[in-house]
Motif scaffolding. Structure first.
Motif, short mmCIF file in Angstrom:
data_model
loop_
_atom_site.label_atom_id
_atom_site.label_comp_id
_atom_site.label_asym_id
_atom_site.label_seq_id
_atom_site.Cartn_x
_atom_site.Cartn_y
_atom_site.Cartn_z
N PHE A 36 44.69 43.04 37.02
CA PHE A 36 44.79 42.34 35.75
C PHE A 36 43.70 42.81 34.78
O PHE A 36 43.95 43.01 33.59
CB PHE A 36 44.70 40.82 35.98
CG PHE A 36 45.75 40.31 36.91
CD1 PHE A 36 47.03 40.04 36.45
CD2 PHE A 36 45.48 40.13 38.26
CE1 PHE A 36 48.01 39.58 37.31
CE2 PHE A 36 46.45 39.68 39.13
CZ PHE A 36 47.73 39.40 38.66
N ASN A 81 43.62 45.03 30.96
CA ASN A 81 42.73 44.76 29.82
C ASN A 81 41.86 45.97 29.50
O ASN A 81 41.64 46.29 28.33
CB ASN A 81 41.86 43.54 30.10
CG ASN A 81 42.62 42.25 29.97
OD1 ASN A 81 43.29 42.01 28.98
ND2 ASN A 81 42.56 41.43 31.00
N THR A 128 48.16 38.83 30.32
CA THR A 128 47.57 39.14 31.63
C THR A 128 46.88 37.92 32.24
O THR A 128 46.98 37.69 33.44
CB THR A 128 46.58 40.32 31.55
OG1 THR A 128 45.59 40.05 30.59
CG2 THR A 128 47.29 41.61 31.24
N ILE A 147 49.63 35.55 33.57
CA ILE A 147 50.17 36.02 34.85
C ILE A 147 49.14 35.82 35.97
O ILE A 147 49.49 35.40 37.08
CB ILE A 147 50.62 37.48 34.75
CG1 ILE A 147 51.80 37.59 33.77
CG2 ILE A 147 51.02 38.03 36.11
CD1 ILE A 147 52.16 39.01 33.38
N TYR A 148 47.88 36.11 35.66
CA TYR A 148 46.83 35.88 36.66
C TYR A 148 46.77 34.40 37.04
O TYR A 148 46.64 34.06 38.22
CB TYR A 148 45.47 36.35 36.13
CG TYR A 148 44.36 36.12 37.13
CD1 TYR A 148 44.17 37.02 38.17
CD2 TYR A 148 43.54 35.01 37.05
CE1 TYR A 148 43.18 36.81 39.11
CE2 TYR A 148 42.54 34.80 37.99
CZ TYR A 148 42.36 35.70 39.02
OH TYR A 148 41.39 35.48 39.95
N TYR A 193 37.28 35.16 35.57
CA TYR A 193 38.22 36.14 35.01
C TYR A 193 38.02 36.26 33.50
O TYR A 193 37.92 37.36 32.97
CB TYR A 193 39.67 35.75 35.34
CG TYR A 193 40.67 36.67 34.72
CD1 TYR A 193 40.96 37.90 35.29
CD2 TYR A 193 41.32 36.33 33.52
CE1 TYR A 193 41.86 38.76 34.72
CE2 TYR A 193 42.21 37.20 32.94
CZ TYR A 193 42.48 38.40 33.54
OH TYR A 193 43.37 39.28 32.96
N SER A 214 42.21 34.67 26.56
CA SER A 214 42.25 34.79 28.02
C SER A 214 42.12 33.42 28.68
O SER A 214 42.84 33.11 29.64
CB SER A 214 41.13 35.71 28.49
OG SER A 214 41.11 35.81 29.87
N ASN A 240 45.01 31.77 30.91
CA ASN A 240 44.70 31.45 32.29
C ASN A 240 44.94 29.98 32.58
O ASN A 240 45.46 29.62 33.64
CB ASN A 240 43.26 31.85 32.60
CG ASN A 240 42.95 31.85 34.07
OD1 ASN A 240 41.99 31.24 34.50
ND2 ASN A 240 43.76 32.53 34.86
#
Length: 106
Positions: free
Chosen positions: A10, A14, A46, A49-50, A60, A91, A95
């Motif tokens: 992931f 990025n 991303t 999905i993470y 993260y 992000s 997340n």
């Protein structure tokens, strides 16, 4: 260490976005599009999905922000430092939403 290894694919996306997309910048309009549309969408997706696959992880988001820092000196100038926060927020939100989906699937 295992946690970081699971983040690498992931974070790799990025890294590609941060270090390859700036080469597409030709003029101010393309710079704005890359900085304000393409990279934030990639950061959000991303992280989403993470979050769906691995749950919520603040580390993260911090790593995404840290990965962007060198690009300021490589491709932009110090006025681009605000994007550290912008990409971190995208992000973090991605997340968290991914975490909610992860939690609802369990």
């Amino acid at each position: 260490m295992d946690k970081l290894r699971k983040m690498l694919p992931f974070l790799g996306v990025n890294i590609c976005a941060f270090y390859i997309l700036p080469f597409r910048i030709v003029y101010t309009g393309s710079a704005i599009f890359v900085l304000l549309v393409e990279i934030p969408v990639i950061c959000f997706v991303t992280a989403l999905i993470y979050g769906i696959k691995r749950s919520f992880d603040l580390v993260y988001t911090l790593l995404v922000m840290l990965i962007f820092v060198p690009t300021i000196f490589m491709f932009y100038n110090e006025s681009a430092a605000i994007y550290i926060l912008i990409y971190g927020v995208h992000s973090l939100i991605g997340n968290f939403i991914g975490y909610l989906i992860f939690k609802s699937k369990r």
